[in-house]
Design a protein around this motif. Structure first.
Motif, PDB file in Angstrom:
ATOM      1  N   ARG A 256      65.680 -77.554   6.984  1.00  0.00           N
ATOM      2  CA  ARG A 256      64.167 -76.840   6.848  1.00  0.00           C
ATOM      3  C   ARG A 256      64.342 -75.633   7.412  1.00  0.00           C
ATOM      4  N   ALA A 257      64.715 -75.478   8.531  1.00  0.00           N
ATOM      5  CA  ALA A 257      64.811 -74.183   9.375  1.00  0.00           C
ATOM      6  C   ALA A 257      65.563 -73.278   8.628  1.00  0.00           C
ATOM      7  N   GLU A 260      63.317 -71.987   5.672  1.00  0.00           N
ATOM      8  CA  GLU A 260      62.274 -71.351   5.995  1.00  0.00           C
ATOM      9  C   GLU A 260      62.395 -70.163   7.047  1.00  0.00           C
ATOM     10  N   ALA A 282      61.739 -74.814  11.972  1.00  0.00           N
ATOM     11  CA  ALA A 282      60.654 -74.023  11.305  1.00  0.00           C
ATOM     12  C   ALA A 282      59.339 -73.801  11.860  1.00  0.00           C
TER      13      ALA A 282
END
Length: 333
Positions: A256-257, A260, A282
């Motif tokens: 996810r990080a 994003e 994130a």
């Protein structure tokens, strides 16, 4: 420009083969069950356990970051003469031959590269350091680097019967320590620059040596560090700090990080303040805006190992103490 996410998995192919650590003297009683008193030197009139690593002094409220290893050989005056040996292949990082400047007395620090990690071994209270050693000089595991002694700058000193080498295995908090120290503690002396003891975060040499002894070639220092018991978990809202590069294998991936962008890092600390797991987060995964945010506390571990006082309970609420905030400030400076 956004910095790239540093992920430990990227370093697997580059990680060096696990390098065994050796005992730093000829005293091998550590590996003999029931012979602890032949290996460890406790503090005056205290049991041998006070010479081990951890919250072992002052009723658990004083941290001892190394092993105090008993001497085997003495000269005609009763002074220790044991050779002190490099625990692993490495290079000379620092040494001090002015015992009045540290409670370590004469001491030596070696740098080692193990499985993609920078590890520093420290040998203290030395009678003398090998005279030809220079900073940057390579040394081999088992090579004599010093002679055991009992030097220190403490008022009580170290008696002949307690002569020992103080041995540590450490991770380096920040290579900008001297600058951080000057900013944080203006006017206070720092006689050892980046090699001030506050910049070295100890890991338990006894546990490492015993685990390595049992596992042999299967031992992994990286796995050992990743398996530390968590004291607390914190969020730091900073996207880059030196620890991320120096100890990149301890960074866990977070898709996810990666997608994003990184807004900060979630960090798991053990009771001695060693960050052994770092996860990029994130902005959508974080709440609040504080520089440091305490996410969770392992209360059982806190009561078992309280000496560093990194967290405290105020009523029903856990908080980072000034010690905890100071450590995080140093780590992310």
């Amino acid at each position: 420009m956004a910095r790239p996410i540093i992920c430990g998995l990227c370093f697997v192919a580059l990680a060096a083969q696990a390098q065994p650590f050796r005992l730093p003297t000829a005293n091998h009683a550590l590996f003999e069950k029931g012979d602890e008193e032949k290996f460890f030197v406790g503090t005056a009139n205290k049991p041998w356990t006070t010479g081990t690593f951890g919250c072992v002094r002052s009723g658990g409220w004083q941290m001892h970051e190394g092993l105090d290893i008993r001497c085997l050989q003495r000269d005609g005056h009763g002074e220790p003469t044991d050779q002190v040996l490099a625990t692993a292949d490495g290079t000379v990082a620092y040494f001090s031959t002015r015992p009045s400047l540290s409670n370590y007395g004469n001491y030596l620090i070696l740098q080692h590269q193990v499985e993609g990690l920078e590890i520093y071994s420290l040998y203290a209270h030395l009678r003398e350091i090998r005279q030809d050693l220079k900073v940057g000089q390579p040394v081999k595991a088992g090579e004599t680097v010093a002679v055991m002694g009992r030097t220190a700058n403490t008022r009580e000193g170290i008696s002949k019967d307690r002569a020992h080498v103080h041995f540590e295995l450490n991770l380096l908090a920040n290579d900008r320590f001297a600058s951080w120290y000057k900013k944080t503690l203006p006017g206070q002396r720092n006689d050892h620059g980046e090699w001030n003891g506050q910049n070295l975060l100890g890991i338990d040499p006894r546990a490492i040596l015993l685990a390595e002894h049992d596992a042999g070639a299967k031992f992994s220092l990286l796995s050992f560090l990743r398996g530390q018991t968590e004291l607390c978990r914190v969020l730091v809202r900073k996207t880059y700090f030196p620890w991320l590069k120096r100890y990149a294998p301890l960074v866990r991936p977070n898709p996810r990080a990666e997608k994003e962008g990184v807004a900060g890092y979630e960090i798991a600390l053990n009771f001695n303040g060693v960050p052994f797991e770092l996860i990029p987060r994130a902005a959508s995964e974080t709440k609040g805006k504080g520089k440091f945010q305490l996410l969770s506390v392992n209360e059982a571990e806190y009561h078992k190992n309280p000496a560093r006082r990194l967290v405290a309970k105020r009523g029903a609420r856990w908080e980072l103490t000034s010690h905890g905030l100071n450590l995080l400030d140093l780590l992310t400076y």
